[in-house]
Design a protein around this motif. Structure first.
Motif, PDB file in Angstrom:
ATOM      1  N   ARG A  31       0.756  -0.983   0.327  1.00  0.00           N
ATOM      2  CA  ARG A  31      -0.161  -0.091  -0.123  1.00  0.00           C
ATOM      3  C   ARG A  31       1.136   1.044   0.190  1.00  0.00           C
ATOM      4  N   CYS A  32       1.645   1.449  -1.017  1.00  0.00           N
ATOM      5  CA  CYS A  32       1.921   2.711  -1.157  1.00  0.00           C
ATOM      6  C   CYS A  32       1.959   4.084  -1.064  1.00  0.00           C
ATOM      7  N   SER A  33       2.053   4.270   0.038  1.00  0.00           N
ATOM      8  CA  SER A  33       1.783   6.317  -0.306  1.00  0.00           C
ATOM      9  C   SER A  33       1.511   6.714  -1.134  1.00  0.00           C
ATOM     10  N   TRP A  34       2.119   6.448  -2.185  1.00  0.00           N
ATOM     11  CA  TRP A  34       1.931   7.524  -3.550  1.00  0.00           C
ATOM     12  C   TRP A  34       1.808   6.591  -4.325  1.00  0.00           C
ATOM     13  N   CYS A  35       0.576   5.848  -4.306  1.00  0.00           N
ATOM     14  CA  CYS A  35      -0.019   4.623  -5.532  1.00  0.00           C
ATOM     15  C   CYS A  35      -1.322   6.107  -6.280  1.00  0.00           C
ATOM     16  N   ASP A  36      -0.454   5.660  -7.162  1.00  0.00           N
ATOM     17  CA  ASP A  36      -1.466   6.635  -8.345  1.00  0.00           C
ATOM     18  C   ASP A  36      -2.954   5.595  -8.825  1.00  0.00           C
ATOM     19  N   THR A  37      -2.685   4.364  -8.370  1.00  0.00           N
ATOM     20  CA  THR A  37      -4.184   3.576  -9.634  1.00  0.00           C
ATOM     21  C   THR A  37      -4.456   2.530  -7.954  1.00  0.00           C
ATOM     22  N   PRO A  38      -5.281   3.227  -6.719  1.00  0.00           N
ATOM     23  CA  PRO A  38      -5.905   2.238  -5.920  1.00  0.00           C
ATOM     24  C   PRO A  38      -6.583   1.774  -6.309  1.00  0.00           C
ATOM     25  N   GLU A  39      -7.473   2.280  -7.607  1.00  0.00           N
ATOM     26  CA  GLU A  39      -8.334   0.939  -7.707  1.00  0.00           C
ATOM     27  C   GLU A  39      -7.706  -0.584  -8.505  1.00  0.00           C
ATOM     28  N   SER A  40      -6.569  -0.993  -7.902  1.00  0.00           N
ATOM     29  CA  SER A  40      -5.245  -1.790  -8.331  1.00  0.00           C
ATOM     30  C   SER A  40      -5.758  -3.200  -7.172  1.00  0.00           C
ATOM     31  N   THR A 221      10.126   5.335  -8.144  1.00  0.00           N
ATOM     32  CA  THR A 221       9.522   6.470  -8.173  1.00  0.00           C
ATOM     33  C   THR A 221      10.034   7.436  -6.781  1.00  0.00           C
ATOM     34  N   LEU A 222      10.570   8.846  -7.992  1.00  0.00           N
ATOM     35  CA  LEU A 222      11.321   9.431  -7.141  1.00  0.00           C
ATOM     36  C   LEU A 222      10.145  10.272  -6.360  1.00  0.00           C
ATOM     37  N   VAL A 251      11.163   7.371 -11.803  1.00  0.00           N
ATOM     38  CA  VAL A 251       9.687   7.900 -12.585  1.00  0.00           C
ATOM     39  C   VAL A 251       9.586   8.432 -11.499  1.00  0.00           C
ATOM     40  N   PRO A 252       9.185  10.114 -11.264  1.00  0.00           N
ATOM     41  CA  PRO A 252       9.124  11.355 -11.016  1.00  0.00           C
ATOM     42  C   PRO A 252       7.731  11.110  -9.932  1.00  0.00           C
ATOM     43  N   TYR A 253       8.097  10.732  -9.044  1.00  0.00           N
ATOM     44  CA  TYR A 253       6.200  11.631  -8.929  1.00  0.00           C
ATOM     45  C   TYR A 253       5.036  11.949  -8.995  1.00  0.00           C
ATOM     46  N   ARG A 254       4.451  11.804  -9.772  1.00  0.00           N
ATOM     47  CA  ARG A 254       2.776  12.517 -10.462  1.00  0.00           C
ATOM     48  C   ARG A 254       1.946  12.463  -9.616  1.00  0.00           C
ATOM     49  N   ARG A 255       1.314  13.754  -8.758  1.00  0.00           N
ATOM     50  CA  ARG A 255       0.297  14.138  -8.167  1.00  0.00           C
ATOM     51  C   ARG A 255      -0.584  13.202  -9.027  1.00  0.00           C
ATOM     52  N   PRO A 269      -3.228   9.377   1.199  1.00  0.00           N
ATOM     53  CA  PRO A 269      -2.398   9.706   1.668  1.00  0.00           C
ATOM     54  C   PRO A 269      -1.041  10.172   1.649  1.00  0.00           C
ATOM     55  N   LEU A 270      -1.252  10.387   0.586  1.00  0.00           N
ATOM     56  CA  LEU A 270      -0.688  12.082  -0.118  1.00  0.00           C
ATOM     57  C   LEU A 270      -0.903  12.980  -0.670  1.00  0.00           C
ATOM     58  N   SER A 271      -1.810  13.036  -0.745  1.00  0.00           N
ATOM     59  CA  SER A 271      -2.546  14.606  -1.549  1.00  0.00           C
ATOM     60  C   SER A 271      -2.134  15.832  -1.073  1.00  0.00           C
ATOM     61  N   ALA A 272      -1.229  15.996  -0.183  1.00  0.00           N
ATOM     62  CA  ALA A 272      -0.402  16.779   0.346  1.00  0.00           C
ATOM     63  C   ALA A 272       1.164  17.225  -0.169  1.00  0.00           C
ATOM     64  N   ILE A 273       0.870  16.445  -0.795  1.00  0.00           N
ATOM     65  CA  ILE A 273       2.941  16.580  -1.618  1.00  0.00           C
ATOM     66  C   ILE A 273       2.714  16.689  -2.746  1.00  0.00           C
ATOM     67  N   ASP A 274       3.782  17.637  -3.096  1.00  0.00           N
ATOM     68  CA  ASP A 274       3.940  18.207  -4.109  1.00  0.00           C
ATOM     69  C   ASP A 274       5.174  17.288  -5.330  1.00  0.00           C
ATOM     70  N   GLU A 275       5.032  17.399  -6.977  1.00  0.00           N
ATOM     71  CA  GLU A 275       5.250  16.655  -7.588  1.00  0.00           C
ATOM     72  C   GLU A 275       7.233  17.209  -7.642  1.00  0.00           C
ATOM     73  N   PRO A 276       7.833  16.069  -7.658  1.00  0.00           N
ATOM     74  CA  PRO A 276       9.198  16.565  -7.751  1.00  0.00           C
ATOM     75  C   PRO A 276       9.782  17.688  -8.320  1.00  0.00           C
ATOM     76  N   SER A 277      10.313  18.537  -8.470  1.00  0.00           N
ATOM     77  CA  SER A 277      10.705  19.401  -8.977  1.00  0.00           C
ATOM     78  C   SER A 277      11.903  18.729 -10.283  1.00  0.00           C
ATOM     79  N   PRO A 278      11.827  19.536 -11.763  1.00  0.00           N
ATOM     80  CA  PRO A 278      13.160  19.228 -12.884  1.00  0.00           C
ATOM     81  C   PRO A 278      14.070  19.546 -11.925  1.00  0.00           C
ATOM     82  N   GLU A 279      14.522  20.368 -11.297  1.00  0.00           N
ATOM     83  CA  GLU A 279      15.925  20.254 -10.489  1.00  0.00           C
ATOM     84  C   GLU A 279      16.321  19.222  -9.533  1.00  0.00           C
TER      85      GLU A 279
END
Length: 301
Positions: A31-40, A221-222, A251-255, A269-279
């Motif tokens: 149950r990765c806190s950044w998972c983008d496919t909760p339906e899986s 995933t970064l 794989v940069p984290y995608r919100r 669980p990670l709805s408030a985390i921003d995506e990593p910057s290009p830098e």
């Protein structure tokens, strides 16, 4: 044999070489806190409810022969103790407020869907990628599909987190042309905190696949504040180098829109985390290069 399939995506460009058909299987032990496919997450088919699409017609009351849907505060509510995920309410919903997530498919049906894209595979050097969720959670079904792809001469890849029985990893190493190995975090305590599970079996299975001379490509995933610190990125690159591997996919984290979770009655669980910057992404590539490993940025669509 049958299995649980979330969906089949065509012309994917980030799941291995060439253009690929991605067969997304349901079910995952993590149950990765950044998972983008909760339906899986769950292996069985599910029902999703998008409240912003609901016009309160309540036709789903009549569609549900089990009587699992009732009204509360002007909203249709499903009693999960009665619901059997048959999908009748979703089939009858004119606004797609209710969606049937996942389906039961036979191995022959999945292979037929894959074979439709053989021309695309030949032209692009692509193939099929089995992903999820965690495809090895349905190991018997996955292995039959890999055997079918080998018989058809179709390049196959398995995108796995490695949380599986060792003997299943051995068979995948034998049958798959490529293993995309998703690492989350190398510290076991931290891994438990962000995924709910230990990484000991995962790391041993990675070494096991490499020992069996499988084609393995590590990816991670970064995620800002989770696994992007300099020490961890360097440690990850050093592990990959020690295994004789020379590339890592970053794989940069995608919100993710929280509605994907809300439709299933869950909280992101990670709805408030921003995506990593290009830098930050470029910095991770540089750190990995300093360890003699090439970092390739993979941006999921």
């Amino acid at each position: 044999m049958t299995g649980y399939v979330l969906r089949i995506d065509r012309c994917s460009a980030h799941d291995g070489p060439g253009l690929r058909t991605a067969v997304v299987l349901k079910g995952c032990p993590l149950r990765c806190s950044w998972c983008d496919t909760p339906e899986s997450h769950r292996i069985e088919p599910e029902l999703a409810f998008r409240e912003d699409h609901c016009v309160r017609c309540f036709e789903c009351f009549d569609d549900c022969t089990l009587g699992a849907i009732s009204e509360a505060a002007g909203r249709p509510i499903v009693d999960q103790g009665i619901c059997r995920w048959c999908g009748d309410c979703a089939d009858g919903c004119s606004t797609d407020a209710r969606l049937h997530v996942g389906s039961v498919m036979t191995e022959s049906r999945v292979l037929e869907e894959i074979a439709r894209d053989e021309d695309v595979f030949r032209r692009s050097g692509g193939g099929v990628t089995f992903t999820g969720g965690e495809p090895l959670l349905q190991a018997a079904f996955l292995l039959r599909l890999l055997e079918g792809c080998r018989a058809l001469g179709i390049h196959s890849a398995v995108d796995t987190c490695g949380a599986a029985a060792a003997h299943d990893v051995d068979r995948v190493a034998e049958l798959a042309d490529l293993i995309l190995y998703d690492l989350k975090h190398l510290d076991d305590h931290h891994h438990r905190r962000i995924t709910g599970s230990s990484n000991r079996e995962i790391l041993e299975n990675l070494r096991r696949a490499v020992r069996r001379q499988a084609a393995v490509r590590v990816r991670f995933t970064l995620v800002p504040g989770v696994n992007d610190d300099e020490g961890h990125v360097r440690q990850l690159a050093e592990l990959v180098a020690s295994l004789g591997l020379r590339e890592i996919d970053i794989v940069p984290y995608r919100r993710v829109d929280a509605s994907a979770y809300e439709a299933l009655g869950r909280r992101h669980p990670l709805s408030a985390i921003d995506e990593p910057s290009p830098e930050a992404v470029a910095g991770a590539v540089r750190l990995i290069a300093e360890c003699g490993v090439s970092g390739t940025v993979v941006r999921r669509s």
